[in-house]
Design an enzyme around this catalytic site. Structure first.
Site, PDB file in Angstrom:
ATOM      1  N   ALA A 107      41.569  38.873  43.944  1.00  8.87           N
ATOM      2  CA  ALA A 107      41.451  38.294  45.283  1.00  8.87           C
ATOM      3  C   ALA A 107      41.870  36.831  45.315  1.00  8.87           C
ATOM      4  O   ALA A 107      42.224  36.298  46.366  1.00  8.87           O
ATOM      5  CB  ALA A 107      40.004  38.414  45.750  1.00  8.87           C
ATOM      6  N   LYS A 108      41.803  36.164  44.184  1.00 14.72           N
ATOM      7  CA  LYS A 108      42.190  34.756  44.059  1.00 14.72           C
ATOM      8  C   LYS A 108      41.563  33.887  45.150  1.00 14.72           C
ATOM      9  O   LYS A 108      42.214  33.044  45.739  1.00 14.72           O
ATOM     10  CB  LYS A 108      43.713  34.627  44.011  1.00 14.72           C
ATOM     11  N   ARG A 109      40.269  34.090  45.382  1.00 13.04           N
ATOM     12  CA  ARG A 109      39.555  33.320  46.381  1.00 13.04           C
ATOM     13  C   ARG A 109      39.140  31.965  45.827  1.00 13.04           C
ATOM     14  O   ARG A 109      39.223  31.721  44.617  1.00 13.04           O
ATOM     15  CB  ARG A 109      38.309  34.081  46.863  1.00 13.04           C
TER      16      ARG A 109
END
Lengths: 272, 272
Positions: A92-94
């Protein structure tokens, strides 16, 4: 999933393969469009076919968000379908300020039952802390990525090294080897020795093998440690191995090939 | 939305206020839980009440993702409800390798009809390029953020300056003042002069006013440019101004207060 169980699963299967469910709705075989949720149907068949060859599945959220709410439903059903023997990763690379990251952590660890989520380091410790606070869940922080753009910032000089080294060094103090991994791209195997010197004991999630061109052999030789310490992801090379109705069999064949190669590297690596 | 139309709307309303729809399902007044989609109902009323005082709305995706697919539906309905006079920002902080960022861009600019999306710089140019390729859409890149964690990497020395300066300098060459903005936190107004020296003409999206403590006056004095160049966001201070059934009236009152203050700064700023 604890580190001990993850390592146990790897030893049991002699595989550290992660299958990336980057399921593009436009690339699903025509026959599956008869189903109510073709993406889930596709994923289910890929999972059934590859289960014995891998120890993790990674869902890249972009491929689901492109279909809006329906995509999130496909994602939720897929996560629930993956058995608990396998690590479930949300790619998700949040990353946001603390109170927002708390909600992202809740979204992926509670609303969806992922075991792990990838996060971006730019905003620093308080953007990552909420993910680390979960027990038996994993935060997988971007270290050195596999794309050309890694040269723009990650590989530039930063304080006393390069930016990605600074990220790995600093974040290693925030999390432990029990709850923190790093994303290290497969396209730069020449960097693995430097990285192992900074974070010798952490697990690395290594994408970029297959379609992106990274060499499984070179990565394994340089990055395996005494507790394996490596999850290698292949997405397109597996899930799009075939375009016809035998897509799941073809995916299984490619996954089995990776796993067989991994078994050799596990055996020949003295430190494992 | 083009830059010309955005500036026209700001001049018309004498406001550069962005209302942050950080709608926490747990903080919605009890009476709204009778509706099928309480989050959308809450947002609708906030939008109706604040429309005349602001020129943009920003939806933080974490607040919607925490409810899974249902949250994405609330987000979609909300975006569609916002009139085209207002800039619609997805505060998503996405960023991934090129083919994945292409899907994120499609998710926010096509599946959902946002005008702008916030993105993270860590992975470099090819992670941002797909967003910039849309006409009349905006990429809002993280520059200097408002949280404590900004000190970990953003404010560390990097090549010939600080990391966030390097990000702004480099990204200014990737996009133009017509398709690229920067996120600059309100909690560090002392940095605005340095930042304006690097990117004098770009719009900045400035969160952190209100609940996070940034001063609207100081920011406006230091960051307004001849084309305004500033969107100031307030989220919690507006949407949670009241907790009872008069929440929308209270939100409107706070928004009107910010707008009135902004009108003064617009008039007194010689360069606008």
């Amino acid at each position: 999933m604890t580190r001990a169980i993850l390592i146990e699963q790897i030893r049991l299967k002699q595989s550290y393969l992660c299958v990336g469910l980057d399921t593009d709705p436009e690339k699903i075989p025509h026959s599956l469009h008869a189903f109510a949720d073709p993406v889930f149907e596709f994923n289910k068949r890929i999972i059934d076919a590859t289960l014995e060859h891998c120890i993790a599945y990674k869902l890249n959220t972009a491929f689901y968000e492109v279909s809006g709410a329906a995509g999130w439903e496909s994602m939720q059903k897929t996560v629930e379908y993956i058995p608990s023997t396998h690590l479930k990763i949300a790619d998700a690379k949040r990353g946001d300020i603390g109170n927002t990251s708390t909600l992202y952590a809740r979204a992926f660890f509670e609303t969806l039952s992922f075991d792990a989520v990838t996060v971006a380091p730019y905003m620093g410790e308080d953007s990552i802390r909420p993910f680390l606070e979960y027990t038996n869940k994993w935060t997988i922080l971007l270290g050195l990525t596999s794309n050309a753009g890694a040269a723009d910032f990650e590989l530039q000089s930063h304080r006393d090294g390069l930016l990605y080294e600074s990220v790995i060094r600093k974040a290693s103090q925030w999390g432990t080897t029990e709850n923190l991994m790093f994303v290290i791209g497969a396209t730069r195997p020449e960097w693995f020795e430097r990285i192992r010197a900074i974070a010798p004991d952490h697990f690395y999630l290594v994408p970029g093998v297959g379609a992106q061109g990274g060499s499984l052999k070179e990565i394994s030789e340089k990055a395996l440690n005494k507790d394996v310490g490596l999850l290698v992801n292949a997405s397109r090379a597996i899930v799009y191995a075939g375009t016809g109705d035998d897509f799941a069999d073809r995916a299984a064949a490619i996954a089995a090939g990776y796993a067989a190669e991994m078994a050799v590297y596990l055996k020949s690596n003295a430190s494992v």
